[in-house]
Design a protein around this motif. Structure first.
Motif, short mmCIF file in Angstrom:
data_model
loop_
_atom_site.label_atom_id
_atom_site.label_comp_id
_atom_site.label_asym_id
_atom_site.label_seq_id
_atom_site.Cartn_x
_atom_site.Cartn_y
_atom_site.Cartn_z
N SER A 17 0.85 -1.18 0.00
CA SER A 17 0.00 0.00 0.00
C SER A 17 0.89 1.23 0.00
O SER A 17 2.03 1.19 0.48
CB SER A 17 -0.94 -0.01 1.21
OG SER A 17 -0.19 -0.02 2.39
N SER A 52 -9.38 2.96 -2.83
CA SER A 52 -10.14 2.42 -1.70
C SER A 52 -11.58 2.11 -2.09
O SER A 52 -12.23 1.26 -1.47
CB SER A 52 -10.08 3.38 -0.51
OG SER A 52 -10.53 4.65 -0.90
N THR A 89 -3.67 0.58 -3.23
CA THR A 89 -3.00 -0.72 -3.12
C THR A 89 -2.32 -1.01 -4.46
O THR A 89 -2.95 -0.89 -5.51
CB THR A 89 -4.02 -1.83 -2.80
OG1 THR A 89 -4.67 -1.49 -1.56
CG2 THR A 89 -3.34 -3.16 -2.64
#
Ligand code: ZN
Length: 244
Positions: A17, A52, A89
């Protein structure tokens, strides 16, 4: 903006991340990355940045940015752009990168078999080449293949070693590649060490153990000019890849 280069310490990271620090015309910069930027004959990584909200931003290439150790991730043109500050990510295209790591490390091993100055080199996911300043009559495809594979079969662990610019200057013999001088100015230089086989400056990604290469085959040898004899290799389809 400097990017923390996670692949330098662990080339096997497939996901991580990171925080978006800049979004500009060239692409997306993060505070840390597992994406290797084009350099030293090794192509930039491809993969995805996942936001996200689940949105996926395909990354088609990775390049060095303007600052030392800064990395720019190049999204497909139609992809949404993330906002600075947001967390994403990272996922790299691992099969592609792992093939690059195996071929890249194979070139290091082969450079121990063909003893001549290296005048160029390039790696792609399906083949790799080194150019040598050597007489054509000294290059025998079967011999290069057999001897390189015999070294690979020794299953030696690779190591990363750091030395200072001054130490490198005192060891000019370490630099095999005439066309690509190692980057200086950062105060230290990264070396790949394959004990008993090779030690040279390299910022690329390598396998932990040369056995992971499996075996190589020499695709062709040809002349590319007076000081360029090109040896092109591929991973042998007969070799089993020990994917970790
Ligand atoms: Zn290397």
């Amino acid at each position: 903006m400097t990017t923390e280069l996670l692949f330098r310490d662990d080339a096997y990271l497939t996901t991580a991340s990171a925080r978006v620090v800049a979004v500009h015309d060239r692409g997306i910069e993060l505070d840390r990355t597992i994406f290797y930027p084009l350099g030293g004959g090794q192509p930039g990584d491809t993969g995805v940045l996942v936001r996200s909200n689940g949105e996926r931003i395909a990354i088609v290439d990775t390049r060095k940015g303007d600052a030392i150790d800064s990395v720019v991730h190049l999204p497909v043109p139609a992809a949404p752009r993330p906002e600075p500050g947001e967390m994403v990510t990272l996922e790299i295209d691992w099969p592609r990168r792992y093939a690059l790591m195996r071929l890249h490390t194979a070139l290091h091993v082969m450079s121990c078999i063909v003893v001549a100055p290296v005048t160029g080199g390039n790696i792609s996911p399906d083949k790799a080449r080194l150019d040598f300043d050597i007489d054509m009559s000294l290059l025998d495809a079967d011999k290069i293949e057999r001897e390189t594979n015999a070294l690979i079969a020794r299953g030696i662990e690779t190591e990363t070693v750091w030395i200072t610019d001054a130490e490198l200057d005192a060891r000019a013999d370490l630099v095999k590649t005439m066309s690509v001088q190692p980057p200086r100015g950062a105060g230290r230089v990264r070396l790949l060490k394959i004990p008993g086989i090779d030690l040279q400056p390299c910022g690329g990604t390598h396998v932990r153990n040369i056995a992971e290469i499996g075996a190589i085959k020499v695709l062709k040898i040809r002349s590319e000019g007076k000081r360029n004899r090109r040896v092109e290799i591929a991973l042998s389809p007969l070799a089993r890849s020990n994917t970790p």
